[in-house]
Design a protein around this motif. Structure first.
Motif, PDB file in Angstrom:
ATOM      1  N   ASN A  95      -4.236  10.312   8.887  1.00 49.72           N
ATOM      2  CA  ASN A  95      -4.024   8.989   8.309  1.00 49.72           C
ATOM      3  C   ASN A  95      -5.288   8.546   7.573  1.00 49.72           C
ATOM      4  O   ASN A  95      -6.401   8.939   7.923  1.00 49.72           O
ATOM      5  CB  ASN A  95      -3.685   7.987   9.407  1.00 49.72           C
ATOM      6  N   GLY A 126      -2.272  -0.532   3.424  1.00 53.95           N
ATOM      7  CA  GLY A 126      -2.324   0.885   3.074  1.00 53.95           C
ATOM      8  C   GLY A 126      -2.958   1.114   1.712  1.00 53.95           C
ATOM      9  O   GLY A 126      -3.732   2.070   1.526  1.00 53.95           O
ATOM     10  N   ASN A 140      -6.288   3.188   0.899  1.00 56.40           N
ATOM     11  CA  ASN A 140      -6.310   4.284  -0.056  1.00 56.40           C
ATOM     12  C   ASN A 140      -7.522   4.176  -0.970  1.00 56.40           C
ATOM     13  O   ASN A 140      -8.171   5.175  -1.290  1.00 56.40           O
ATOM     14  CB  ASN A 140      -5.017   4.293  -0.877  1.00 56.40           C
ATOM     15  N   VAL A 167       2.054   8.684   0.799  1.00 55.77           N
ATOM     16  CA  VAL A 167       2.784   7.856   1.758  1.00 55.77           C
ATOM     17  C   VAL A 167       3.701   8.741   2.592  1.00 55.77           C
ATOM     18  O   VAL A 167       4.323   9.679   2.069  1.00 55.77           O
ATOM     19  CB  VAL A 167       3.609   6.783   1.025  1.00 55.77           C
ATOM     20  N   SER A 208      -3.624  12.027  -1.367  1.00 57.59           N
ATOM     21  CA  SER A 208      -3.091  11.038  -0.423  1.00 57.59           C
ATOM     22  C   SER A 208      -1.632  10.797  -0.758  1.00 57.59           C
ATOM     23  O   SER A 208      -1.236  10.834  -1.927  1.00 57.59           O
ATOM     24  CB  SER A 208      -3.897   9.732  -0.450  1.00 57.59           C
ATOM     25  N   PHE A 233       0.314   6.754   5.833  1.00 57.47           N
ATOM     26  CA  PHE A 233      -0.301   7.130   4.558  1.00 57.47           C
ATOM     27  C   PHE A 233      -1.286   8.259   4.866  1.00 57.47           C
ATOM     28  O   PHE A 233      -2.370   8.021   5.385  1.00 57.47           O
ATOM     29  CB  PHE A 233      -1.038   5.925   3.964  1.00 57.47           C
ATOM     30  N   ALA A 266      -2.247   8.834  -4.158  1.00 56.13           N
ATOM     31  CA  ALA A 266      -1.075   7.956  -4.269  1.00 56.13           C
ATOM     32  C   ALA A 266      -0.279   8.243  -5.537  1.00 56.13           C
ATOM     33  O   ALA A 266       0.244   7.316  -6.173  1.00 56.13           O
ATOM     34  CB  ALA A 266      -1.505   6.487  -4.217  1.00 56.13           C
TER      35      ALA A 266
END
Length: 271
Positions: free
Chosen positions: A238, A51, A55, A191, A189, A260, A158
């Motif tokens: 995703n 993941g 990203n 999770v 982005s 994600f 993230a």
């Protein structure tokens, strides 16, 4: 990791989220405490490195997409440790002269980034915390480097899953969106815990002892972060489904739905 970039105020026994991220990526800018905490997280979610790499690939595709649509200013909040294919590098490939500001609240990340980027005039590295968006938007160096009367791409990659609900992440994102000129973009982005919500408390517990707290969220809790944006195709999906360069999807990745999520949205005038 070179101890010279850590400064005198750090505690090597406290896991650092940025250095854990670096460990997940297979980097070398991490310490034993970071590796130990990261290994605990991997016991709950062993596919995290996949993941994380996805990203980074999303970052490259999103920045390329934005540069090709005329964006020449990038504000990367929660930038983390510099690695390969950074925002300013990708932007420069597709839009020579593009300007980038990296923002982070981690003194070690800032020292490392400044050491690497000090001779890059189109890049600034500033201290800021996403939980205090107005401080970032009013930061003198941010304002000197970027023209807020023109479109800017803000990258929140993230990072929002490290903002607890008590800090009102949707409100923070709305505050940033409202400060941008029409034609700007937000790329996010985050999770998602849909696939295995039962492991979320364990992951959150590991991060409770680290430099940043992790907030596990389901898809329906992430959707509000994109409100007020005109999402470009294919919408919120995703990571591997967002404008992939290679149409082939590894079956092991395809099975992990809602792990994600990401999206890129255009800021439109409300008038």
């Amino acid at each position: 990791m070179d101890p010279r970039v850590l400064g005198s105020g750090f505690d090597p026994t406290v896991p650092n989220a940025a250095r854990m991220y670096d460990y997940f990526l297979g980097g070398k800018d991490n310490l034993p405490a970071d590796r130990a905490a990261a290994e605990q997280v991997l016991r709950y979610v062993p596919e995290i490195p996949i993941g994380i790499r996805e990203n980074r690939e999303f970052l490259v595709r999103a920045v390329r997409f934005l540069a090709e649509r005329g964006i020449r200013q990038f504000l990367d909040i929660g930038a983390g440790l510099p690695t390969q294919r950074n925002v300013h590098e990708v932007a420069g490939e597709h839009a020579p002269g593009a300007r980038t500001v990296y923002v982070d609240n981690d003194s070690q990340v800032l020292a490392h980034a400044r050491a690497l980027l000090q001779d890059t005039p189109l890049v600034q590295v500033v201290e800021g915390d996403l939980r205090r968006p107005q401080d970032i938007l009013n930061h003198r160096e941010v304002r000197e480097h970027l023209d807020f009367s023109q479109p800017i791409a803000v990258l929140l990659l993230a990072i929002v899953h490290f903002i607890p609900d008590s800090n009102d992440p949707a409100g923070i994102i709305a505050h940033i969106r409202e400060a941008l000129a029409p034609g700007s973009y937000l790329a996010i982005s985050h999770v998602a815990a849909d696939a295995r919500p039962e492991v979320a408390p364990g992951v959150e517990k590991v991060y409770q002892n680290a430099s940043a707290q992790f907030a596990a969220r389901m898809t329906d809790e992430i959707v509000p972060f994109f409100e007020g944006l005109d999402l470009v195709e294919p919408g919120m999906v995703n990571l591997h489904d967002w404008r992939p360069d290679n149409p082939f999807i590894d079956p092991s990745i395809e099975r992990r739905k809602a792990y994600f999520l990401c999206g890129v949205g255009r800021v439109v005038s409300v008038s």
